[in-house]
Design a protein around this motif. Sequence first.
Motif, short mmCIF file in Angstrom:
data_model
loop_
_atom_site.label_atom_id
_atom_site.label_comp_id
_atom_site.label_asym_id
_atom_site.label_seq_id
_atom_site.Cartn_x
_atom_site.Cartn_y
_atom_site.Cartn_z
N VAL A 150 10.07 -72.32 -12.85
CA VAL A 150 9.92 -71.32 -13.92
C VAL A 150 9.13 -71.90 -15.09
CG1 VAL A 150 11.20 -70.00 -15.65
CG2 VAL A 150 11.96 -69.99 -13.27
N ILE A 151 9.43 -73.12 -15.48
CA ILE A 151 8.69 -73.76 -16.58
C ILE A 151 7.21 -73.92 -16.19
CG2 ILE A 151 8.42 -75.88 -17.92
CD1 ILE A 151 11.49 -76.17 -17.78
N GLY A 152 6.94 -74.36 -14.98
CA GLY A 152 5.56 -74.52 -14.52
C GLY A 152 4.80 -73.21 -14.51
N VAL A 153 5.42 -72.15 -13.99
CA VAL A 153 4.78 -70.84 -13.95
C VAL A 153 4.50 -70.35 -15.37
CG1 VAL A 153 5.14 -68.39 -13.36
CG2 VAL A 153 5.62 -70.17 -11.67
N SER A 154 5.44 -70.56 -16.28
CA SER A 154 5.22 -70.09 -17.66
C SER A 154 4.09 -70.86 -18.33
CB SER A 154 6.51 -70.20 -18.48
OG SER A 154 6.85 -71.54 -18.71
N ILE A 155 3.94 -72.13 -18.03
CA ILE A 155 2.82 -72.91 -18.58
C ILE A 155 1.50 -72.38 -18.04
CG2 ILE A 155 1.71 -75.19 -18.57
CD1 ILE A 155 4.56 -76.41 -18.69
N ILE A 156 1.45 -72.17 -16.73
CA ILE A 156 0.22 -71.64 -16.11
C ILE A 156 -0.09 -70.26 -16.68
CG2 ILE A 156 -0.78 -70.82 -13.94
CD1 ILE A 156 0.91 -73.08 -12.57
N TRP A 157 0.91 -69.39 -16.77
CA TRP A 157 0.71 -68.04 -17.30
C TRP A 157 0.20 -68.08 -18.74
CZ3 TRP A 157 0.63 -63.29 -15.34
CH2 TRP A 157 0.71 -62.21 -16.21
N SER A 158 0.79 -68.92 -19.57
CA SER A 158 0.34 -68.98 -20.97
C SER A 158 -1.09 -69.52 -21.06
CB SER A 158 1.29 -69.84 -21.80
OG SER A 158 1.22 -71.19 -21.42
N GLN A 159 -1.47 -70.41 -20.15
CA GLN A 159 -2.84 -70.92 -20.16
C GLN A 159 -3.84 -69.83 -19.79
OE1 GLN A 159 -3.66 -74.00 -21.33
NE2 GLN A 159 -5.70 -73.15 -21.29
N PHE A 160 -3.50 -69.02 -18.77
CA PHE A 160 -4.37 -67.89 -18.41
C PHE A 160 -4.48 -66.90 -19.56
CE2 PHE A 160 -3.67 -68.90 -13.77
CZ PHE A 160 -4.99 -69.22 -13.52
N ARG A 161 -3.37 -66.66 -20.25
CA ARG A 161 -3.39 -65.74 -21.39
C ARG A 161 -4.30 -66.28 -22.50
NH1 ARG A 161 -0.34 -60.94 -21.95
NH2 ARG A 161 -0.85 -61.43 -24.08
N LYS A 162 -4.22 -67.57 -22.74
CA LYS A 162 -5.08 -68.18 -23.77
C LYS A 162 -6.55 -68.05 -23.37
CE LYS A 162 -1.88 -71.61 -25.56
NZ LYS A 162 -1.58 -73.05 -25.65
N ASP A 163 -6.86 -68.27 -22.08
CA ASP A 163 -8.23 -68.15 -21.61
C ASP A 163 -8.73 -66.70 -21.77
OD1 ASP A 163 -8.22 -70.82 -21.00
OD2 ASP A 163 -7.98 -70.54 -18.83
N GLU A 164 -7.88 -65.72 -21.44
CA GLU A 164 -8.26 -64.32 -21.59
C GLU A 164 -8.50 -63.98 -23.05
OE1 GLU A 164 -5.38 -61.72 -19.85
OE2 GLU A 164 -5.75 -62.46 -17.82
N GLU A 165 -7.61 -64.43 -23.92
CA GLU A 165 -7.76 -64.16 -25.35
C GLU A 165 -9.03 -64.81 -25.90
OE1 GLU A 165 -4.16 -65.42 -27.24
OE2 GLU A 165 -2.96 -63.88 -26.26
N ALA A 166 -9.32 -66.03 -25.45
CA ALA A 166 -10.54 -66.72 -25.90
C ALA A 166 -11.78 -65.97 -25.42
CB ALA A 166 -10.54 -68.16 -25.39
N ALA A 167 -11.76 -65.47 -24.18
CA ALA A 167 -12.91 -64.73 -23.65
C ALA A 167 -13.12 -63.44 -24.44
CB ALA A 167 -12.71 -64.42 -22.17
N LEU A 168 -12.04 -62.74 -24.77
CA LEU A 168 -12.16 -61.51 -25.55
C LEU A 168 -12.68 -61.81 -26.95
CD1 LEU A 168 -8.95 -59.54 -24.53
CD2 LEU A 168 -11.32 -58.99 -23.96
N LYS A 169 -12.22 -62.88 -27.52
CA LYS A 169 -12.67 -63.26 -28.86
C LYS A 169 -14.16 -63.61 -28.84
CE LYS A 169 -11.70 -66.22 -32.72
NZ LYS A 169 -11.19 -67.45 -33.20
N ASP A 170 -14.57 -64.36 -27.82
CA ASP A 170 -15.98 -64.71 -27.70
C ASP A 170 -16.84 -63.47 -27.52
OD1 ASP A 170 -15.43 -67.37 -28.00
OD2 ASP A 170 -15.49 -67.83 -25.85
#
Length: 185
Positions: A150-170
Amino acid sequence: MNKNNSIVSGVGLVALGAIFMVSQFVEFNGLFFLLLLGLGFIGWSVLGRNKGLMIPGGILFGIGLGTILDETALSATLGGDAGGGLFLIGFAIGWFLITALTKLFFNDFQWWPLIPGGIMAIIGVGLITDGALLTTIGSVGRWWPLILIVIGVSIIWSQFRKDEEAALKDKDDLSYEKGPEDLVG
């Protein structure tokens, strides 16, 4: 050792000696002896401002309380290993007292007695519940790797969310490109 500590230490030793002397000539069941001895050490600790004496005080108090709990009608009513469980819970309370009283009287939080006290309390409750708690803990213990998943999945999920947010911001921050109409002066 200052004068007050010497006096308190002397009074404590006289009291212990008197208790041991009287116990040789007066017959009593001794059920409260360790409890009172523990309270004596706790009092000695507080009056003498010596937090180190809180350790034997808490331990002796806990053993005394555990012995008394083991001898109660509740122990006989519960049957089985409940007497041992009640003893361990009383003993655990003595360990917890070390933490509580050193914080209260010395403003010093001693966390380490919570470890043996917690272990004894869990085992004590396990014995009182006729092993049901210990069986449950053992079953839950087999599934602890799920916590890592669960901890590993949440880390991976939060990283994908950060990447999506960064792409939208760019995408929103793209500089305005000049068209042919902007070149005409």
